[in-house]
Write a protein that holds these residues in place. Structure first.
Motif, PDB file in Angstrom:
ATOM      1  N   SER A 185     -88.315  81.198  40.947  1.00  0.00           N
ATOM      2  CA  SER A 185     -88.192  82.023  39.611  1.00  0.00           C
ATOM      3  C   SER A 185     -88.662  81.437  37.983  1.00  0.00           C
ATOM      4  N   SER A 186     -88.725  80.264  38.828  1.00  0.00           N
ATOM      5  CA  SER A 186     -89.109  79.115  37.818  1.00  0.00           C
ATOM      6  C   SER A 186     -90.344  78.263  37.820  1.00  0.00           C
ATOM      7  N   LEU A 187     -90.910  79.006  38.402  1.00  0.00           N
ATOM      8  CA  LEU A 187     -92.835  77.881  38.858  1.00  0.00           C
ATOM      9  C   LEU A 187     -93.185  78.160  36.960  1.00  0.00           C
ATOM     10  N   VAL A 188     -93.216  77.098  36.149  1.00  0.00           N
ATOM     11  CA  VAL A 188     -94.360  76.908  34.864  1.00  0.00           C
ATOM     12  C   VAL A 188     -94.803  75.224  35.026  1.00  0.00           C
ATOM     13  N   SER A 189     -95.606  75.475  33.924  1.00  0.00           N
ATOM     14  CA  SER A 189     -96.415  74.407  33.683  1.00  0.00           C
ATOM     15  C   SER A 189     -95.963  73.002  33.655  1.00  0.00           C
ATOM     16  N   VAL A 190     -95.883  72.235  33.332  1.00  0.00           N
ATOM     17  CA  VAL A 190     -95.634  70.843  32.781  1.00  0.00           C
ATOM     18  C   VAL A 190     -95.131  71.356  30.883  1.00  0.00           C
ATOM     19  N   THR A 191     -95.775  72.171  30.650  1.00  0.00           N
ATOM     20  CA  THR A 191     -95.617  72.196  28.980  1.00  0.00           C
ATOM     21  C   THR A 191     -94.363  73.165  28.802  1.00  0.00           C
ATOM     22  N   GLU A 192     -94.890  73.790  29.732  1.00  0.00           N
ATOM     23  CA  GLU A 192     -94.024  74.820  29.234  1.00  0.00           C
ATOM     24  C   GLU A 192     -91.943  74.107  29.940  1.00  0.00           C
ATOM     25  N   ALA A 193     -92.281  73.369  30.839  1.00  0.00           N
ATOM     26  CA  ALA A 193     -90.982  73.082  30.917  1.00  0.00           C
ATOM     27  C   ALA A 193     -90.689  72.353  29.973  1.00  0.00           C
ATOM     28  N   ALA A 194     -92.296  71.060  29.134  1.00  0.00           N
ATOM     29  CA  ALA A 194     -91.317  70.528  28.123  1.00  0.00           C
ATOM     30  C   ALA A 194     -90.524  71.086  26.936  1.00  0.00           C
ATOM     31  N   ARG A 195     -91.209  72.158  26.693  1.00  0.00           N
ATOM     32  CA  ARG A 195     -90.833  72.773  24.966  1.00  0.00           C
ATOM     33  C   ARG A 195     -89.397  73.448  25.653  1.00  0.00           C
ATOM     34  N   LEU A 196     -89.435  74.369  26.870  1.00  0.00           N
ATOM     35  CA  LEU A 196     -88.079  75.089  27.234  1.00  0.00           C
ATOM     36  C   LEU A 196     -86.776  73.064  26.727  1.00  0.00           C
ATOM     37  N   ALA A 197     -87.627  72.549  27.508  1.00  0.00           N
ATOM     38  CA  ALA A 197     -86.658  71.381  27.310  1.00  0.00           C
ATOM     39  C   ALA A 197     -85.617  71.049  26.403  1.00  0.00           C
ATOM     40  N   GLY A 198     -87.203  70.851  26.021  1.00  0.00           N
ATOM     41  CA  GLY A 198     -87.014  70.487  23.939  1.00  0.00           C
ATOM     42  C   GLY A 198     -85.480  71.542  23.972  1.00  0.00           C
ATOM     43  N   GLY A 199     -85.605  72.593  23.772  1.00  0.00           N
ATOM     44  CA  GLY A 199     -85.307  73.296  22.794  1.00  0.00           C
ATOM     45  C   GLY A 199     -84.387  73.658  23.008  1.00  0.00           C
ATOM     46  N   ALA A 200     -83.072  72.693  24.674  1.00  0.00           N
ATOM     47  CA  ALA A 200     -82.565  72.297  25.138  1.00  0.00           C
ATOM     48  C   ALA A 200     -82.115  71.310  24.535  1.00  0.00           C
ATOM     49  N   GLY A 201     -82.498  70.080  23.780  1.00  0.00           N
ATOM     50  CA  GLY A 201     -81.826  69.081  23.157  1.00  0.00           C
ATOM     51  C   GLY A 201     -82.156  67.651  24.157  1.00  0.00           C
ATOM     52  N   LEU A 202     -83.293  67.782  24.933  1.00  0.00           N
ATOM     53  CA  LEU A 202     -84.102  67.521  26.221  1.00  0.00           C
ATOM     54  C   LEU A 202     -85.178  66.868  25.747  1.00  0.00           C
ATOM     55  N   ASP A 203     -85.844  65.448  26.072  1.00  0.00           N
ATOM     56  CA  ASP A 203     -87.511  65.350  25.145  1.00  0.00           C
ATOM     57  C   ASP A 203     -87.723  64.914  26.490  1.00  0.00           C
ATOM     58  N   LEU A 204     -89.305  65.359  27.137  1.00  0.00           N
ATOM     59  CA  LEU A 204     -89.475  64.848  28.161  1.00  0.00           C
ATOM     60  C   LEU A 204     -90.549  63.364  27.596  1.00  0.00           C
ATOM     61  N   VAL A 205     -90.090  62.734  28.342  1.00  0.00           N
ATOM     62  CA  VAL A 205     -90.511  60.959  28.067  1.00  0.00           C
ATOM     63  C   VAL A 205     -91.680  60.942  29.289  1.00  0.00           C
TER      64      VAL A 205
END
Length: 271
Positions: A185-205
């Motif tokens: 259900s959650s096959l997403v792009s790296v960009t989308e993963a970074a956006r969703l994670a950012g909304g939860a307070g997680l930064d893609l490093v």
């Protein structure tokens, strides 16, 4: 049936078959990284990558989608850490506990709980490192996965995801066969993963492409490819046929450049 129920049934039905088909009690693909010369090492290479993300001060580790506990035991055998494994499958938890019991020296270092990692128990908090190996794509909601992972981590904690990510946005039957075959259900792009994670307070490093470390088109894979017409006819009645069709579709998606296999490292923001 909800997406989470589908994933639970998928692993309840197939876990023992995955163990027979794989090696080293792993339910993820082999990675032939630098210096890897055996199937045993290839099966554990994803675990070694997670191990490499541990910082000297890290003591509490959360395995999101722990399977039968092999990654938890791998880490606890090599570092003085406490690892909690989370699985949605009631079939997997007793197996994980059985394998852990065979390592009495690790008594108290590893534990396992049945839970949905998009809705973790309230007391699952304060972890230094959380990781998910080929589990994130099963999340009923990618946003909920990141929200719960962030809540489980201490400020400054690290989340490591090793999984397939979407490269192409074009509609493709191979991607649909992968999604339906593996309950994705959650096959997403790296960009989308970074956006969703950012909304939860997680930064893609960091984002590392592990795709070249796979070995696609092994003899077994070629046999499954040849049997695909028969397997497609059986998949409504057989969870195993469904999984094989999904695995073949994933291989074809990689070969076509529709997906990549990546390690994503996130850090939880302070505060």
């Amino acid at each position: 049936m909800t997406a989470s129920e589908g994933v639970r049934r998928y692993y309840d039905a197939n876990t023992r078959k995955f163990l027979l088909a794989g090696s080293q009690r792993t339910i993820h693909r082999e990675l032939w990284g630098p210096g890897v010369t055996s199937r045993s090492a290839a099966a554990h290479h994803a675990h070694a990558l997670v191990f490499g993300e541990l910082r000297p001060e890290d003591r509490r580790v959360l395995d999101l989608g722990c399977g039968v506990g092999t990654a938890a035991l791998y880490l606890a055998e090599r570092r003085p850490v406490e690892v909690l494994g989370i699985s949605i499958s009631p079939e997997q938890i007793p197996l994980a506990e059985r394998y852990a019991a065979r390592a009495p020296a690790l008594l108290g270092s590893v534990a396992f709980r049945e839970a949905d990692f998009t809705s973790l128990p309230a007391d699952v908090t304060g972890f230094d490192l959380a990781f998910a190996i080929e589990a994130f794509v099963h999340a009923a909601s990618a946003a909920a996965f990141f929200r719960e992972a962030a809540r489980a981590l201490r400020p400054g904690g690290v989340l490591v995801v090793i999984d397939d990510v979407l490269v192409s946005t074009a509609a493709d039957s191979r991607l649909e066969d992968f999604r339906s075959g593996w309950n994705v259900s959650s096959l997403v792009s790296v960009t989308e993963a970074a956006r969703l994670a950012g909304g939860a307070g997680l930064d893609l490093v960091r984002s590392v492409d592990l795709s070249p470390l796979q070995r696609l088109g092994r003899p077994r894979d070629r046999l499954i490819r040849l049997a695909r017409p028969v397997l497609r006819g059986l998949r409504r009645r057989s969870p195993w046929a469904q999984a094989l069709v999904g695995g073949d579709a994933l291989q074809q998606s990689h070969l076509a450049g529709l997906v990549e296999y990546r390690l994503l490292r996130f850090t939880r923001r302070p505060g």
